[in-house]
Design a protein around this motif. Sequence first.
Motif, PDB file in Angstrom:
ATOM      1  N   CYS A 293     -69.659 -40.031  54.701  1.00 24.43           N
ATOM      2  CA  CYS A 293     -68.478 -39.232  55.057  1.00 24.43           C
ATOM      3  C   CYS A 293     -67.718 -39.849  56.233  1.00 24.43           C
ATOM      4  N   PHE A 296     -65.566 -42.752  54.832  1.00 22.40           N
ATOM      5  CA  PHE A 296     -64.433 -42.340  53.995  1.00 22.40           C
ATOM      6  C   PHE A 296     -63.735 -41.095  54.551  1.00 22.40           C
ATOM      7  N   SER A 297     -63.808 -40.862  55.851  1.00 24.01           N
ATOM      8  CA  SER A 297     -63.270 -39.624  56.423  1.00 24.01           C
ATOM      9  C   SER A 297     -61.788 -39.422  56.145  1.00 24.01           C
ATOM     10  N   ASN A 298     -60.976 -40.475  56.351  1.00 29.22           N
ATOM     11  CA  ASN A 298     -59.535 -40.351  56.093  1.00 29.22           C
ATOM     12  C   ASN A 298     -59.256 -40.043  54.625  1.00 29.22           C
ATOM     13  N   GLU A 299     -59.957 -40.750  53.749  1.00 22.78           N
ATOM     14  CA  GLU A 299     -59.750 -40.548  52.318  1.00 22.78           C
ATOM     15  C   GLU A 299     -60.184 -39.146  51.886  1.00 22.78           C
ATOM     16  N   ILE A 300     -61.283 -38.661  52.467  1.00 23.06           N
ATOM     17  CA  ILE A 300     -61.770 -37.317  52.129  1.00 23.06           C
ATOM     18  C   ILE A 300     -60.755 -36.257  52.521  1.00 23.06           C
ATOM     19  N   ARG A 302     -57.521 -36.635  53.123  1.00 22.97           N
ATOM     20  CA  ARG A 302     -56.272 -36.781  52.367  1.00 22.97           C
ATOM     21  C   ARG A 302     -56.428 -36.239  50.953  1.00 22.97           C
ATOM     22  N   LEU A 303     -57.545 -36.556  50.330  1.00 27.48           N
ATOM     23  CA  LEU A 303     -57.788 -36.108  48.961  1.00 27.48           C
ATOM     24  C   LEU A 303     -58.001 -34.605  48.885  1.00 27.48           C
ATOM     25  N   CYS A 304     -58.735 -34.067  49.847  1.00 29.12           N
ATOM     26  CA  CYS A 304     -59.116 -32.651  49.791  1.00 29.12           C
ATOM     27  C   CYS A 304     -58.030 -31.722  50.330  1.00 29.12           C
ATOM     28  N   VAL A 307     -52.048 -34.849  53.072  1.00 30.89           N
ATOM     29  CA  VAL A 307     -51.710 -35.772  54.172  1.00 30.89           C
ATOM     30  C   VAL A 307     -51.501 -35.047  55.496  1.00 30.89           C
ATOM     31  N   THR A 310     -54.702 -35.370  57.766  1.00 31.26           N
ATOM     32  CA  THR A 310     -55.357 -36.655  58.075  1.00 31.26           C
ATOM     33  C   THR A 310     -55.551 -36.864  59.575  1.00 31.26           C
ATOM     34  N   SER A 313     -59.112 -36.456  61.299  1.00 31.40           N
ATOM     35  CA  SER A 313     -60.218 -37.369  60.995  1.00 31.40           C
ATOM     36  C   SER A 313     -61.211 -37.533  62.149  1.00 31.40           C
TER      37      SER A 313
END
Length: 405
Positions: A293, A296-300, A302-304, A307, A310, A313
């Motif tokens: 986690c 991939f914190s930024n991606e998590i 953003r996805l969840c 934007v 973000t 993070s």
Amino acid sequence: MSLARSFSLQWIASAYSAAISILLTFLYARLLGPETFGNYNYLLTLASLYALLQDGGFRTLIFRELTSPSFQNLKDHLVSIALGNNFLITIIGVLLLLAIPIKDSFLLALAILSFGLVTTVTIFSSEFKGKGKFAADAQWRIISRTLGAIGSVVCISLFSPTIQWVFGGAIIGYSIALILRPATCKLKTIFKKLDPIVYRSLASLLIIDIATLVYFKIDIIMLRHLGNGLEEVGFYSAGSRFVEGLIMVHLPFATVLFREIRKQANHSNKVKPYILKLFFFGSASPIIIVPACWFFSNEILRLCYGVDFTNASPLFELLLISFFFMIPNLVLTQATLALDQEYYYAKVTCLAALINIGLNFYLIPTMGAKGAAIGTIITEGFLMILIGGGIYMWNNKRGQKIETL
């Protein structure tokens, strides 16, 4: 039913409920935005504190007593007494909020009514688990959670994405679930004066729930009043709700093994190695999950959440550290309650709550949400030491009594 099958069924139900909860959280965050999402979580936290009175400690008592009764003459009436307590406390709370003109009183009343229905669902769940009917419990939790989620999604889709329809939809969904409840779940309420020793157990269990929720949730309330606004509350809520989702996935591990620990409580030479094995087994999960986690914190986020979240993070990565303590503490907590050490655990959780509040008062004004996260990490570490020490002392005292006999 075998232990492996019981665990599998409970894990499926908990994983499903966790997935639904986290997906709804992501949806609400995207539709409401950081500020309104922060207010939603603030109201949700207030209602969850009141929900402890709706439960009254009966959830754990029902599970424990139906597994191995300490109050034999009360065993057959506990569920009805719990439903009576929930009904009375819910009505009082809703009427008081509607009568007192405070900010967001209507929304808070909806939240309390929603929690009253959820508490009813949980009482039946405890009855199933106490009787060892893990398959029936898993099915009941999946159906009720699905209908509650559908109710909210349908209402915010048909009307508007507001806090009012989030709670209103949940009320409709859980009401339908209770109408379609299994035939063995009787909606019968009893208002009965209990033996003082029963009240003592309930008071201890209630204090445990209150203190646990306070140190786990008070940071959101204190951030709202000591921090830098609702947007910061929204960022912190996003991270903490994700961690809660991870914990929910692990709950069946503790729930099923609660019965096993309680059954082995009379065997002093077996229970300590068993708890240690569970403790180290539970510690393995965070070692895998947390680094992944972090990476991939930024991606998590953003996805969840979208934007807009973000920027949370660094805060999210800090909150994840507490997860290293939370899962082992989950094992230690269930072990303590299974060993009838609720009085000791009540003292520990009260002390932890006071420490967490003190840390928040000290850290939030200067560090904001990061201070609240640091307070959570310190509190969880403190709990691990005290709960583990309590089990160790219990085991030593138990061994000395056996040697004396």
